[in-house]
Design an enzyme around this catalytic site. Structure first.
Site, mmCIF file in Angstrom:
data_model
loop_
_atom_site.group_PDB
_atom_site.id
_atom_site.type_symbol
_atom_site.label_atom_id
_atom_site.label_comp_id
_atom_site.label_asym_id
_atom_site.label_seq_id
_atom_site.Cartn_x
_atom_site.Cartn_y
_atom_site.Cartn_z
ATOM 1 N N HIS A 19 4.036 4.912 -1.653
ATOM 2 C CA HIS A 19 3.071 5.000 -2.750
ATOM 3 C C HIS A 19 3.644 4.440 -4.054
ATOM 4 O O HIS A 19 2.903 4.230 -5.006
ATOM 5 C CB HIS A 19 2.672 6.462 -2.946
ATOM 6 C CG HIS A 19 1.197 6.718 -3.042
ATOM 7 N ND1 HIS A 19 0.218 5.807 -2.704
ATOM 8 C CD2 HIS A 19 0.520 7.823 -3.445
ATOM 9 C CE1 HIS A 19 -0.977 6.338 -2.893
ATOM 10 N NE2 HIS A 19 -0.823 7.557 -3.346
ATOM 11 N N ASN A 63 -3.134 10.233 -8.992
ATOM 12 C CA ASN A 63 -4.566 10.539 -9.050
ATOM 13 C C ASN A 63 -5.165 10.484 -10.448
ATOM 14 O O ASN A 63 -6.386 10.505 -10.592
ATOM 15 C CB ASN A 63 -4.840 11.910 -8.432
ATOM 16 C CG ASN A 63 -4.477 11.955 -6.963
ATOM 17 O OD1 ASN A 63 -4.078 10.954 -6.370
ATOM 18 N ND2 ASN A 63 -4.612 13.117 -6.368
ATOM 19 N N ASP A 86 0.029 0.033 -3.596
ATOM 20 C CA ASP A 86 0.205 0.061 -2.148
ATOM 21 C C ASP A 86 -1.166 -0.001 -1.488
ATOM 22 O O ASP A 86 -2.157 0.434 -2.062
ATOM 23 C CB ASP A 86 0.939 1.341 -1.726
ATOM 24 C CG ASP A 86 0.180 2.605 -2.108
ATOM 25 O OD1 ASP A 86 -0.018 2.826 -3.323
ATOM 26 O OD2 ASP A 86 -0.225 3.360 -1.208
ATOM 27 N N ASN A 107 -6.555 6.838 -4.491
ATOM 28 C CA ASN A 107 -6.903 7.702 -5.623
ATOM 29 C C ASN A 107 -6.474 7.146 -6.978
ATOM 30 O O ASN A 107 -7.132 7.399 -7.983
ATOM 31 C CB ASN A 107 -6.348 9.107 -5.413
ATOM 32 C CG ASN A 107 -7.096 9.840 -4.324
ATOM 33 O OD1 ASN A 107 -8.287 9.637 -4.128
ATOM 34 N ND2 ASN A 107 -6.395 10.680 -3.591
#
Length: 179
Positions: A19, A63, A86, A107
């Site tokens: 991530h 997020n 990513d 997100n």
């Protein structure tokens, strides 16, 4: 001025995770540039300025990345946003470029879309997919994946430097990697 955003999560436990490829690429870019670190808590991230662009690593966690992007973009009146992220829908080592589109369930992109719209440029770095998506993206790259990771990050770095002086269509045709 252009704002280049690398998506990732802050904290040592997230360093070198799938991530965090956006953070990884920003770090690579900054090594080759003369930059000034700008500090302002309202930006909710690490912000650097070079003669080419602003470079941002949001510290809001993935997020809520849009909060940081919006704060910087609004304050500096950025006319171009490039987001590095990513992408689980691309095989490990794949590099693609696009403008706009859906978040694909990412997100960080959803947050940016909600606060800034979705008409920004995207540098998509493939990290592959596993059945447990959350564990996969928050997992660290395996030793056998390092070569592919290093290769795609180096290619993405070259592409980003050219993208800052060019357009995404030209860069995509020259630097995309399909795996």
């Amino acid at each position: 001025m252009t704002l280049v955003v690398g998506l990732g999560n802050i904290g040592e436990q997230y360093a070198q995770t799938r991530h965090n490829v956006g953070f990884m690429l920003i770090d690579l870019l900054l090594k080759d540039l003369e930059v000034a670190k700008l500090s302002n808590t309202k930006f909710k991230g690490e912000l650097f300025k070079s003669s080419l662009a602003f470079f941002l690593k949001p510290s809001t966690y993935m997020n809520l990345s849009g909060e940081s992007v919006k704060a910087v973009s609004d304050f500096y009146k950025c006319d171009r946003i490039i987001v590095i992220h990513d992408d689980i829908d691309l095989n490990l080592g794949t590099l693609k470029f696009k403008i706009g589109g859906s978040s694909g369930g990412h997100n960080g992109l959803k947050s940016i879309d909600n606060l800034c719209g979705n008409a920004y440029e995207r540098v998509r770095i493939g990290v592959g997919k596993d059945q447990d998506v959350i564990s996969h993206v928050l997992g660290k790259f395996k030793q056998e994946e390092q070569e592919s990771l290093n290769k795609v990050l180096e290619q993405a770095k070259k592409a980003l430097f050219e993208l800052l002086k060019s357009n995404i269509e030209q860069v995509a045709s020259k630097y995309s990697i399909r795996n």
